[in-house]
Design a protein around this motif. Structure first.
Motif, PDB file in Angstrom:
ATOM      1  N   ASN A 174       0.866  -1.083  -0.098  1.00 33.47           N
ATOM      2  CA  ASN A 174       0.126   0.005   0.104  1.00 33.47           C
ATOM      3  C   ASN A 174       1.020   1.243  -0.081  1.00 33.47           C
ATOM      4  OD1 ASN A 174      -2.295  -1.591   0.254  1.00 33.47           O
ATOM      5  ND2 ASN A 174      -2.226  -1.630   2.207  1.00 33.47           N
ATOM      6  N   ILE A 175       0.650   2.200  -0.803  1.00 29.16           N
ATOM      7  CA  ILE A 175       1.402   3.176  -0.915  1.00 29.16           C
ATOM      8  C   ILE A 175       0.640   4.417  -0.728  1.00 29.16           C
ATOM      9  CG2 ILE A 175       2.658   4.545  -2.652  1.00 29.16           C
ATOM     10  CD1 ILE A 175       3.048   2.011  -4.430  1.00 29.16           C
ATOM     11  N   ARG A 176       1.195   5.271   0.298  1.00 24.97           N
ATOM     12  CA  ARG A 176       0.372   6.676   0.544  1.00 24.97           C
ATOM     13  C   ARG A 176       1.336   7.952   0.039  1.00 24.97           C
ATOM     14  NH1 ARG A 176      -3.032   8.277   4.733  1.00 24.97           N
ATOM     15  NH2 ARG A 176      -2.606  10.378   5.776  1.00 24.97           N
ATOM     16  N   LEU A 177       0.806   8.768  -0.702  1.00 24.80           N
ATOM     17  CA  LEU A 177       1.368   9.872  -1.182  1.00 24.80           C
ATOM     18  C   LEU A 177       0.590  11.116  -0.669  1.00 24.80           C
ATOM     19  CD1 LEU A 177       1.535   8.884  -5.113  1.00 24.80           C
ATOM     20  CD2 LEU A 177       3.159   8.573  -3.528  1.00 24.80           C
ATOM     21  N   LEU A 178       1.384  11.911  -0.023  1.00 25.32           N
ATOM     22  CA  LEU A 178       1.089  13.025   0.792  1.00 25.32           C
ATOM     23  C   LEU A 178       0.760  14.225   0.021  1.00 25.32           C
ATOM     24  CD1 LEU A 178       3.464  13.046   3.863  1.00 25.32           C
ATOM     25  CD2 LEU A 178       1.072  12.367   3.764  1.00 25.32           C
ATOM     26  N   CYS A 179      -0.288  14.983   0.240  1.00 24.22           N
ATOM     27  CA  CYS A 179      -0.682  16.481  -0.346  1.00 24.22           C
ATOM     28  C   CYS A 179      -1.478  17.211   0.476  1.00 24.22           C
ATOM     29  CB  CYS A 179      -1.261  15.981  -1.765  1.00 24.22           C
ATOM     30  SG  CYS A 179      -1.882  17.364  -2.702  1.00 24.22           S
ATOM     31  N   ARG A 180      -0.919  18.044   1.037  1.00 27.59           N
ATOM     32  CA  ARG A 180      -1.628  18.881   1.949  1.00 27.59           C
ATOM     33  C   ARG A 180      -2.230  20.220   1.564  1.00 27.59           C
ATOM     34  NH1 ARG A 180       2.346  16.650   5.386  1.00 27.59           N
ATOM     35  NH2 ARG A 180       1.664  15.428   7.044  1.00 27.59           N
ATOM     36  N   TYR A 223      -7.739  10.941   0.980  1.00 27.91           N
ATOM     37  CA  TYR A 223      -7.888  11.766   2.297  1.00 27.91           C
ATOM     38  C   TYR A 223      -7.625  12.846   1.988  1.00 27.91           C
ATOM     39  CZ  TYR A 223      -7.233   6.850   4.057  1.00 27.91           C
ATOM     40  OH  TYR A 223      -7.386   5.495   4.213  1.00 27.91           O
ATOM     41  N   ASN A 224      -7.916  13.864   3.326  1.00 28.76           N
ATOM     42  CA  ASN A 224      -7.701  15.347   3.050  1.00 28.76           C
ATOM     43  C   ASN A 224      -6.212  15.562   2.846  1.00 28.76           C
ATOM     44  OD1 ASN A 224     -10.281  15.648   3.935  1.00 28.76           O
ATOM     45  ND2 ASN A 224     -10.015  15.691   6.116  1.00 28.76           N
ATOM     46  N   ASP A 225      -5.251  14.896   3.315  1.00 30.84           N
ATOM     47  CA  ASP A 225      -3.995  15.284   2.960  1.00 30.84           C
ATOM     48  C   ASP A 225      -3.023  14.252   2.157  1.00 30.84           C
ATOM     49  OD1 ASP A 225      -3.875  13.348   4.919  1.00 30.84           O
ATOM     50  OD2 ASP A 225      -2.747  14.083   6.307  1.00 30.84           O
ATOM     51  N   ALA A 226      -3.608  13.256   1.633  1.00 27.23           N
ATOM     52  CA  ALA A 226      -2.878  12.204   0.946  1.00 27.23           C
ATOM     53  C   ALA A 226      -4.012  11.404   0.079  1.00 27.23           C
ATOM     54  CB  ALA A 226      -2.302  11.298   1.933  1.00 27.23           C
ATOM     55  N   ILE A 227      -3.201  10.355  -0.520  1.00 24.03           N
ATOM     56  CA  ILE A 227      -3.856   9.192  -1.432  1.00 24.03           C
ATOM     57  C   ILE A 227      -3.160   8.212  -1.068  1.00 24.03           C
ATOM     58  CG2 ILE A 227      -2.497   9.653  -3.383  1.00 24.03           C
ATOM     59  CD1 ILE A 227      -4.863   9.082  -5.189  1.00 24.03           C
ATOM     60  N   LEU A 228      -4.086   6.910  -0.866  1.00 29.18           N
ATOM     61  CA  LEU A 228      -3.844   5.830  -0.584  1.00 29.18           C
ATOM     62  C   LEU A 228      -4.048   4.829  -1.830  1.00 29.18           C
ATOM     63  CD1 LEU A 228      -2.232   3.768   1.574  1.00 29.18           C
ATOM     64  CD2 LEU A 228      -4.563   3.066   2.287  1.00 29.18           C
ATOM     65  N   ILE A 229      -2.808   4.269  -2.268  1.00 27.31           N
ATOM     66  CA  ILE A 229      -3.000   3.171  -3.361  1.00 27.31           C
ATOM     67  C   ILE A 229      -2.833   1.829  -2.793  1.00 27.31           C
ATOM     68  CG2 ILE A 229      -1.866   2.514  -5.467  1.00 27.31           C
ATOM     69  CD1 ILE A 229      -0.509   5.212  -5.891  1.00 27.31           C
ATOM     70  N   SER A 230      -3.847   1.164  -2.641  1.00 27.36           N
ATOM     71  CA  SER A 230      -3.897  -0.283  -2.223  1.00 27.36           C
ATOM     72  C   SER A 230      -3.451  -1.462  -3.228  1.00 27.36           C
ATOM     73  CB  SER A 230      -5.493  -0.544  -1.840  1.00 27.36           C
ATOM     74  OG  SER A 230      -5.985   0.313  -1.049  1.00 27.36           O
ATOM     75  N   ASN A 231      -2.686  -2.210  -2.606  1.00 29.55           N
ATOM     76  CA  ASN A 231      -2.304  -3.342  -3.255  1.00 29.55           C
ATOM     77  C   ASN A 231      -1.592  -2.929  -4.741  1.00 29.55           C
ATOM     78  OD1 ASN A 231      -1.831  -6.024  -4.005  1.00 29.55           O
ATOM     79  ND2 ASN A 231      -3.694  -6.671  -4.809  1.00 29.55           N
ATOM     80  N   ALA A 232      -0.328  -2.211  -4.534  1.00 30.45           N
ATOM     81  CA  ALA A 232       0.191  -1.762  -5.933  1.00 30.45           C
ATOM     82  C   ALA A 232       0.348  -2.646  -6.713  1.00 30.45           C
ATOM     83  CB  ALA A 232       1.134  -0.798  -5.219  1.00 30.45           C
ATOM     84  N   SER A 233       0.235  -2.294  -8.171  1.00 29.51           N
ATOM     85  CA  SER A 233       0.699  -3.377  -9.125  1.00 29.51           C
ATOM     86  C   SER A 233       1.543  -2.629 -10.146  1.00 29.51           C
ATOM     87  CB  SER A 233      -0.470  -3.844  -9.803  1.00 29.51           C
ATOM     88  OG  SER A 233      -1.326  -2.932 -10.548  1.00 29.51           O
ATOM     89  N   SER A 234       1.945  -3.138 -11.281  1.00 31.42           N
ATOM     90  CA  SER A 234       2.920  -2.412 -12.246  1.00 31.42           C
ATOM     91  C   SER A 234       2.089  -1.348 -12.882  1.00 31.42           C
ATOM     92  CB  SER A 234       3.275  -3.331 -13.269  1.00 31.42           C
ATOM     93  OG  SER A 234       4.283  -4.309 -12.629  1.00 31.42           O
ATOM     94  N   ALA A 235       0.839  -1.596 -13.066  1.00 32.45           N
ATOM     95  CA  ALA A 235      -0.144  -0.643 -13.840  1.00 32.45           C
ATOM     96  C   ALA A 235      -0.353   0.571 -13.069  1.00 32.45           C
ATOM     97  CB  ALA A 235      -1.535  -1.302 -14.091  1.00 32.45           C
ATOM     98  N   ASP A 236       0.082   0.585 -11.935  1.00 33.67           N
ATOM     99  CA  ASP A 236      -0.010   1.976 -10.871  1.00 33.67           C
ATOM    100  C   ASP A 236       1.274   2.746 -11.019  1.00 33.67           C
ATOM    101  OD1 ASP A 236      -2.454   1.105  -9.844  1.00 33.67           O
ATOM    102  OD2 ASP A 236      -1.621  -0.080  -8.287  1.00 33.67           O
TER     103      ASP A 236
END
Length: 791
Positions: A570-576, A603-616
């Motif tokens: 799972n990958i979390r990218l921050l953006c506030r 989310y208000n300050d991030a996006i969560l990418i679940s079960n990352a694959s090569s397509a992500d």
């Protein structure tokens, strides 16, 4: 009941006319959490209820009253305590309080509830003193606070109950106070303590279970062509007497008395002859019971007719969905209701004791409730003791005005759902456009201060700041020279009225619409207005009413940040975002993300990418869109390059074993230098995993060999057979054993003779094991010995 229904419907219809007011769900543009408020705090161990403040600008002090303690704090830095004095209850008073049914640890203490300056050296102080209100004098000399010990009876000045609302003001050495006269709180009074003491009548038509909020003086004698007197205005809530219904209805009131009132000669002796009261209206856009007043702040003007009272109101509905409002009232409008409005009077009707209706008869002369003015003096009335009994009897029986006082704008300046508003102060701010704006600082029941301003009917909450770590109500607010002081049960906080450094960019600074702040173009920062002399006003960007940020210079593009994509993680990218009002949008490779896809959680300050694959893998862009007066402003907040990277990191030990130079490591694409990390495909990743498995097997073989040698060396395994203490010989040669790793021979491939030994302590013996059914191999297994005689 019909009167109540009529009142509610009428109240709702009038409010609907002003339905264009701010939404109940208005939110603050910025939220500053407790960890980021950078405020100055003060509290002392064991001291609670910091609820009384007196600003002594002449001494550079904030005099702070708490439970059984008074502090003299540096007004510029309240964390510096210059002096402290304790004022505790005696053991006798505490026992007396407890014997009357009050809680010894809550009620039976001395809560400081009043602090007033009498002259340059003396202050007047009152405390509840374990339900026995007492007053004293306190001085600050040679850097020390000191109680004079001249205790006076505090009844009528200070409440008995430490949690009962009261109000007071000192005017020309005379103390005006509004509280209760008795232990039970059933005798409310508005009292003037002076050489001629005056008070209100104990009648429900005068005060009906009131909750006193605020009082202050207005110098209406200044520039008065009528020769009028100064007034003291009082704000409170009480049970309405003018509406006929079964349940009690609480309404908000404003009342006044004349400063020169001396009481009547025969009628109303030592009672107010000028006491009048009127309903205070603060209509909301939805039908409801009238909102109840909670706090008032007086914005004084050099010309008293332009002075304004700002007031907080809260809903009295039992619904959990509570809301608050702020309304503003002009002093002139209040004065006109008392001096020109009609009165209410009570009449007897069938099926009811009394009913309050508009008085339509002739008014006595002089007009009831008027102060002594030039017209009265001309007719021989020099003081209130000369007022005719007919006028005094009228005011005794009819102190209530028929007209209500309406807010300046006809509707609330602020209307908000959520935690109730508790306290209010207002600062008049001159902005870059030359206009003056009332900046409201409003305390809440959960420990926030909201900074709000109204632009031509549009309510804008610039920010909300959490002042206290726990969610506790703000009990007192004071404003002095661009500093805000807030007190609660646990401590006191000092914060500046504005912190322009919170606005990180020109767009953020301008869209904040903060009168205190403007974007300084040469310095490239948000600065306090007015700016320093080295910058001309033309170099400042500020747009309060329109929020026009089109003048902001173009900013440099944001550099992308490289992030590694690990398959299955799972990958979390921050953006506030800079603002709570901004909408955040995410793009992948220039296309909007499919928010309906469960793979992405926003989310208000991030996006969560679940079960990352090569397509992500790809470029993710976070963009905020904020609207101001119909215009949309877009800002790129973050860019991420999400790359799928797989590299086999080889340790120095393995590199030595495999003969790989230290400055090189292996990947599926060959040997590369560390500063050139590879970007591999799926096939390359599979090859790399196969190489890693081969290396692991080679290492396992080496470790097994080392373990065998170590056991032989330590004597754990003997080279001779333990059974009969004879060596066990093989009946044939062992098969050839070869260990290879990455093409390199690690162990000798010559035939080996293996000798095994079993010690007597192990209770094991060797039996033959035939490899592949061939007994000639002579490899043995161990079995348990059941008979010790065999050893």
């Amino acid at each position: 009941m019909s009167s109540l229904l009529f009142f509610i419907v009428l109240h709702g219809v009038l409010a609907f006319v002003f339905a264009g007011s701010s939404s109940l769900d208005i939110i603050a543009r910025k939220t500053i959490q407790y960890e980021d408020n950078h405020a100055i705090t003060f509290k002392e161990q064991g001291i609670w209820n910091y609820s009384t403040m007196l600003i002594r600008e002449d001494l550079g002090l904030l005099v702070l009253g708490a439970r059984e303690a008074v502090f003299a704090l540096d007004i510029n830095d309240i964390s510096v305590s210059r002096s402290k004095v304790l004022w505790k209850v005696t053991e006798e008073k505490q026992k007396e309080c407890t014997s009357k049914g009050k809680h010894p640890d809550i009620d039976c203490h001395n809560y400081i509830r009043m602090l007033h300056q009498m002259n340059d050296s003396v202050m007047y102080i009152c405390g509840t003193n374990a339900f026995s209100p007492t007053c004293d004098y306190i001085t600050y000399d040679n850097g020390q606070l000191q109680l004079e010990g001249k205790q006076e009876d505090g009844r009528g000045k200070c409440p008995f109950d430490p949690f009962q609302r009261s109000s007071s003001v000192m005017v020309d050495q005379d103390l005006y106070s509004a509280t209760s006269l008795n232990f039970l709180g059933s005798e409310p009074v508005i009292l003037r303590t002076s050489p001629i003491t005056l008070r209100t009548l104990l009648k429900s038509s005068w005060l009906n279970e009131p909750n006193f909020i605020y009082m202050d003086a207005v110098p209406e004698s200044e520039d008065s062509p009528e020769g009028d007197d100064d007034k003291i205005y009082m704000f409170f809530s009480e049970n309405a007497i003018e509406y006929d219904f079964y349940n009690k209805l609480v309404v908000s009131r404003v009342a006044r008395v004349c400063k020169g009132d001396m009481g009547g000669l025969r009628t109303l002796q030592r009672k107010w002859t000028s006491f009048l009261k009127a309903r205070l209206d603060c209509s909301v856009p939805e039908p409801s019971l009238p909102y109840v007043i909670q706090d008032v702040f007086h914005v004084r003007h050099q010309k008293w007719r332009k002075s304004v009272f700002y007031a907080i109101f809260t809903s009295q509905s039992s619904s959990t969905d509570q809301s608050s409002a702020v309304c503003a009232y002009n002093v002139t409008d209040i004065s006109n209701v008392f001096s020109r409005g009609k009165f209410k009077t009570e009449v007897a009707v069938e099926m009811s004791d009394v009913k309050w209706v508009t008085y339509s008869g002739d008014l006595p002369v002089p007009r009831p409730g008027d102060c002594i003015n030039n017209a009265a003096r001309t007719s021989g009335i020099k003081s209130s003791m000369n007022i005719p009994d007919k006028t005094l009897q009228f005011i005794r029986d009819r102190p209530l005005m028929d007209d209500a006082v309406h807010p300046i704008t006809g509707k609330p300046l602020l209307l908000k759902r959520g935690p109730l508003l508790t306290r209010l102060v207002v600062d008049m701010v001159t902005a870059a456009d030359g206009q003056s704006y009332p900046m409201m600082f409003v305390g809440t029941a959960n420990g926030y201060v909201q900074k709000a301003v109204n632009y031509d009917g549009e309510m804008h909450i610039i920010e909300e700041v959490k002042l206290f770590e726990s969610e506790e109500a703000i009990d007192v607010l004071r404003l002095h020279q661009n500093q805000l002081y807030a007190g609660s049960a646990s401590g006191v906080v000092q914060m500046p009225v504005s912190n322009c450094s919170r606005y990180s960019s020109c767009l953020d600074c301008v869209l904040a619409r903060d009168p205190y702040c403007a974007w300084d173009v040469p310095a490239q920062r948000c600065s306090r207005f007015p700016a320093s002399t080295e910058h001309a006003k033309s170099n400042l960007i500020q747009s309060l009413k329109d929020g026009d940020a089109t003048q902001c210079p173009i900013t440099a593009p944001i550099e992308p940040k490289v992030r590694t994509l690990v398959l299955g993680n799972n990958i979390r990218l921050l953006c506030r975002p800079d603002s709570n009002l901004a909408q955040v949008n995410w793009n992948l490779a220039g296309k909007p993300l499919p928010y309906s896809n469960r793979k992405y959680t926003i989310y208000n300050d991030a996006i969560l990418i679940s079960n990352a694959s090569s397509a992500d893998a790809g470029r993710y862009t976070c963009v905020s869109v904020e609207q101001a007066k119909g215009k949309h402003y877009t800002k790129t907040l973050a860019i991420y390059d999400l790359r799928e990277e797989v590299a086999v990191v080889v340790t120095d030990k393995i590199k030595t074993t495999l003969g790989i130079p230290n400055e090189i490591y292996t990947t599926s694409s060959g040997l590369i230098k560390p500063e050139e990390p590879p970007s591999v495909s799926k096939n390359q990743a599979s090859e790399s995993k196969w190489i890693a498995m081969q290396v692991a097997l080679a290492m396992l073989s080496i470790m097994m060999a080392c373990l065998l040698i170590w056991n032989l060396y330590m004597g754990h395994i003997s080279p001779f057979m333990c059974c009969g203490r004879q060596p066990i010989k093989s009946h044939g040669n062992l098969p050839r054993m070869e260990y290879k790793s990455a093409g390199n021979d690690v162990m000798d491939s010559k035939p080996q003779m293996v000798s095994l030994c079993v010690t007597t302590n192990s209770n094991l013996e060797v039996t033959g094991f035939h490899r592949n059914g061939d007994p000639s191999t002579g490899i043995h297994l161990f079995k348990y010995i059941t008979d010790e005689s065999e050893i």
